[in-house]
Design a protein around this motif. Structure first.
Motif, PDB file in Angstrom:
ATOM      1  N   SER A   4      -0.581 -32.796  -3.778  1.00  0.00           N
ATOM      2  CA  SER A   4      -0.280 -31.636  -4.625  1.00  0.00           C
ATOM      3  C   SER A   4       1.142 -31.675  -5.179  1.00  0.00           C
ATOM      4  O   SER A   4       1.422 -31.028  -6.190  1.00  0.00           O
ATOM      5  N   VAL A  47       1.335 -19.564 -18.603  1.00  0.00           N
ATOM      6  CA  VAL A  47       0.029 -19.722 -17.957  1.00  0.00           C
ATOM      7  C   VAL A  47       0.214 -20.116 -16.495  1.00  0.00           C
ATOM      8  O   VAL A  47      -0.424 -19.551 -15.594  1.00  0.00           O
ATOM      9  N   LEU A  48       1.112 -21.080 -16.252  1.00  0.00           N
ATOM     10  CA  LEU A  48       1.370 -21.498 -14.868  1.00  0.00           C
ATOM     11  C   LEU A  48       1.964 -20.363 -14.040  1.00  0.00           C
ATOM     12  O   LEU A  48       1.634 -20.210 -12.859  1.00  0.00           O
ATOM     13  N   ALA A  50       1.411 -17.187 -14.461  1.00  0.00           N
ATOM     14  CA  ALA A  50       0.322 -16.255 -14.163  1.00  0.00           C
ATOM     15  C   ALA A  50      -0.551 -16.787 -13.026  1.00  0.00           C
ATOM     16  O   ALA A  50      -1.024 -16.015 -12.192  1.00  0.00           O
ATOM     17  N   GLN A  51      -0.746 -18.101 -12.980  1.00  0.00           N
ATOM     18  CA  GLN A  51      -1.551 -18.688 -11.915  1.00  0.00           C
ATOM     19  C   GLN A  51      -0.787 -18.762 -10.592  1.00  0.00           C
ATOM     20  O   GLN A  51      -1.355 -18.580  -9.527  1.00  0.00           O
ATOM     21  N   THR A  52       0.517 -19.055 -10.691  1.00  0.00           N
ATOM     22  CA  THR A  52       1.335 -19.211  -9.483  1.00  0.00           C
ATOM     23  C   THR A  52       1.577 -17.885  -8.787  1.00  0.00           C
ATOM     24  O   THR A  52       1.517 -17.789  -7.561  1.00  0.00           O
ATOM     25  N   ASP A  54      -0.147 -14.940  -8.986  1.00  0.00           N
ATOM     26  CA  ASP A  54      -1.330 -14.185  -9.398  1.00  0.00           C
ATOM     27  C   ASP A  54      -1.728 -13.030  -8.491  1.00  0.00           C
ATOM     28  O   ASP A  54      -2.638 -12.286  -8.799  1.00  0.00           O
ATOM     29  N   HIS A  55      -1.064 -12.843  -7.391  1.00  0.00           N
ATOM     30  CA  HIS A  55      -1.424 -11.733  -6.510  1.00  0.00           C
ATOM     31  C   HIS A  55      -0.171 -10.941  -6.120  1.00  0.00           C
ATOM     32  O   HIS A  55       0.929 -11.480  -6.113  1.00  0.00           O
ATOM     33  N   SER A 132      10.303 -22.517  -9.068  1.00  0.00           N
ATOM     34  CA  SER A 132       8.921 -22.595  -9.534  1.00  0.00           C
ATOM     35  C   SER A 132       8.773 -23.585 -10.700  1.00  0.00           C
ATOM     36  O   SER A 132       9.695 -23.790 -11.491  1.00  0.00           O
TER      37      SER A 132
END
Length: 172
Positions: A4, A47-48, A50-52, A54-55, A132
């Motif tokens: 990863s 976009v990244l 928002a995905q990274t 996301d909670h 990030s």
């Protein structure tokens, strides 16, 4: 190193090589095209992000995050300005073209080194935002956008002076 972490490193190296080679080659100056890469990188960064994050609770912003991000943004703007000033602009076969000089490439690599140092510092201090992947994309987008805007301004002056010289020559 885990799989990863290898993929982002490989993508980053590929992007670095792509940008470096493209910068050193003579290319036709097109303002819209020069700003396309920074806009794409900023969009991918969003976009990244928002995905990274996301909670709820995924992102803890510390004051040190903001200080490091502000310092890196300042370095990115200065790096972009320097790279824009170190871009060679010429008219080749009637077409205005540009390429980055070797000193400009050194500034580019210096920016990358400073960014990596900021990343290491952010990881050491457990600063989630400053370390990030989206931030990397945003900082590179800032450098490239600043460079593009600087080059665009210089090209406008180059074409204006070229037109003045042509007008003076045609009167003779």
């Amino acid at each position: 190193m885990t799989p990863s972490t290898i993929l982002p490193i490989l993508i980053g190296l590929a992007l670095l090589i792509f940008i470096s080679v493209r910068q050193m080659s003579w290319t036709k100056v097109n303002a819209a095209s020069m700003l396309k890469l920074p806009m794409i990188m900023a969009l991918v960064g969003l976009v990244l992000a928002a995905q990274t994050f996301d909670h709820p609770g995924a992102l803890h912003v510390h004051g040190a995050d903001l200080v490091l991000i502000a310092a890196e943004a300042g370095v990115a703007v200065v790096g972009g300005l320097l790279m824009g000033r170190m871009t060679q602009i010429d008219t080749i076969n009637g077409v205005t073209q540009s390429r980055l000089r070797p000193a400009g490439l050194a500034v580019w690599f210096g920016f990358i080194a400073i960014r990596i140092g900021g990343e290491v510092l952010a990881h050491a201090d457990h600063l989630a935002l400053a370390s990030s992947t989206p931030l990397i994309l945003f900082m590179v987008a800032i450098v490239k956008a600043t460079q593009a805007l600087t080059v665009r301004e210089r090209v406008a002056r180059h074409e204006q002076s070229r037109q003045v010289a042509y007008d003076s020559y045609s009167r003779i």
